[in-house]
Scaffold this motif. Structure first.
Motif, PDB file in Angstrom:
ATOM      1  N   GLU A 180       0.836  -1.205   0.000  1.00  9.47           N
ATOM      2  CA  GLU A 180       0.000   0.000   0.000  1.00  9.47           C
ATOM      3  C   GLU A 180       0.872   1.257   0.000  1.00  9.47           C
ATOM      4  O   GLU A 180       0.574   2.223  -0.721  1.00  9.47           O
ATOM      5  CB  GLU A 180      -0.951  -0.004   1.196  1.00  9.47           C
ATOM      6  CG  GLU A 180      -1.886   1.190   1.250  1.00  9.47           C
ATOM      7  CD  GLU A 180      -2.743   1.399  -0.005  1.00  9.47           C
ATOM      8  OE1 GLU A 180      -3.173   2.555  -0.226  1.00  9.47           O
ATOM      9  OE2 GLU A 180      -2.972   0.441  -0.770  1.00  9.47           O
ATOM     10  N   ARG A 195       2.213   1.596  -3.486  1.00  8.23           N
ATOM     11  CA  ARG A 195       1.138   1.969  -4.412  1.00  8.23           C
ATOM     12  C   ARG A 195       0.887   3.469  -4.337  1.00  8.23           C
ATOM     13  O   ARG A 195       0.815   4.157  -5.349  1.00  8.23           O
ATOM     14  CB  ARG A 195      -0.155   1.203  -4.120  1.00  8.23           C
ATOM     15  CG  ARG A 195      -1.246   1.451  -5.181  1.00  8.23           C
ATOM     16  CD  ARG A 195      -2.607   0.981  -4.728  1.00  8.23           C
ATOM     17  NE  ARG A 195      -3.104   1.694  -3.561  1.00  8.23           N
ATOM     18  CZ  ARG A 195      -3.535   2.961  -3.548  1.00  8.23           C
ATOM     19  NH1 ARG A 195      -3.529   3.670  -4.652  1.00  8.23           N
ATOM     20  NH2 ARG A 195      -3.962   3.515  -2.434  1.00  8.23           N
ATOM     21  N   GLN A 196       0.773   3.986  -3.118  1.00  7.10           N
ATOM     22  CA  GLN A 196       0.520   5.415  -2.926  1.00  7.10           C
ATOM     23  C   GLN A 196       1.689   6.265  -3.438  1.00  7.10           C
ATOM     24  O   GLN A 196       1.477   7.288  -4.087  1.00  7.10           O
ATOM     25  CB  GLN A 196       0.261   5.715  -1.454  1.00  7.10           C
ATOM     26  CG  GLN A 196      -1.052   5.174  -0.957  1.00  7.10           C
ATOM     27  CD  GLN A 196      -1.212   5.338   0.554  1.00  7.10           C
ATOM     28  OE1 GLN A 196      -0.319   5.816   1.248  1.00  7.10           O
ATOM     29  NE2 GLN A 196      -2.369   4.923   1.068  1.00  7.10           N
TER      30      GLN A 196
END
Length: 165
Positions: A132, A135-136
């Motif tokens: 995550e 991804r960000q």
């Protein structure tokens, strides 16, 4: 010489070994084929094609290895790089290094990959967190995270297939 023992088969994607080979030679042949599958310009169409190529390179390692497959807009390979090495049960991942290399290669998308030497295929909480975070971070530079693949001798887990992306 191993190269002389390996010949292309009549059917596409098949090979013929012309002489007996040792287990070590067979592994070397498999690694050579895997490197061809990850060659610059090749297209990765699905998680299983990435897994098949990546598993051979990561099997047999007694420590975690975290790598990235850098892709262009048509999901053709720009490069594959092992960025981080860890211990038997973890590796420290630095998002800055992933982004720096993605920018250097002018990647439009990436596939993250790491091995679990234990053979366990379930992603850890740490695996989900770093996925995550990456991804960000990648989103900020307009690079799409296509998948995070965990490989082991038991098979693979695609976080994208599991809805984790």
């Amino acid at each position: 010489m191993i190269h002389a023992k390996l010949q292309t088969g009549e059917k596409s994607g098949t090979y013929v070994v012309s002489e007996p080979v040792t287990g070590d030679e067979l592994l070397e042949i498999a690694q050579r084929i895997a490197r061809r599958r990850l060659a610059k310009g090749r297209s990765l169409s699905c998680p299983s094609s990435a897994y098949q190529a990546l598993q051979t390179q990561l099997l047999g390692k007694d420590h975690e290895v975290f790598g990235v497959v850098y892709l262009d807009t048509k999901h053709r390979i720009l490069g594959v790089e092992e960025l981080f090495r860890g211990t038997i049960d973890g590796a420290t991942i630095h998002p800055r290094e992933v982004l720096k290399e993605a920018l250097r290669r002018q990647a439009a998308a990436v596939i993250l990959v790491h091995n679990h030497p234990s053979g366990h295929l379930e992603p850890s909480v740490a695996d989900e967190r770093i996925t995550e975070r990456l991804r960000q971070a990648l989103e900020l530079i307009d690079v799409r995270l296509i998948d995070h693949i965990i490989v082991s001798a038991e098979g693979y887990t695609s976080l994208a297939e599991r809805g984790g992306l």
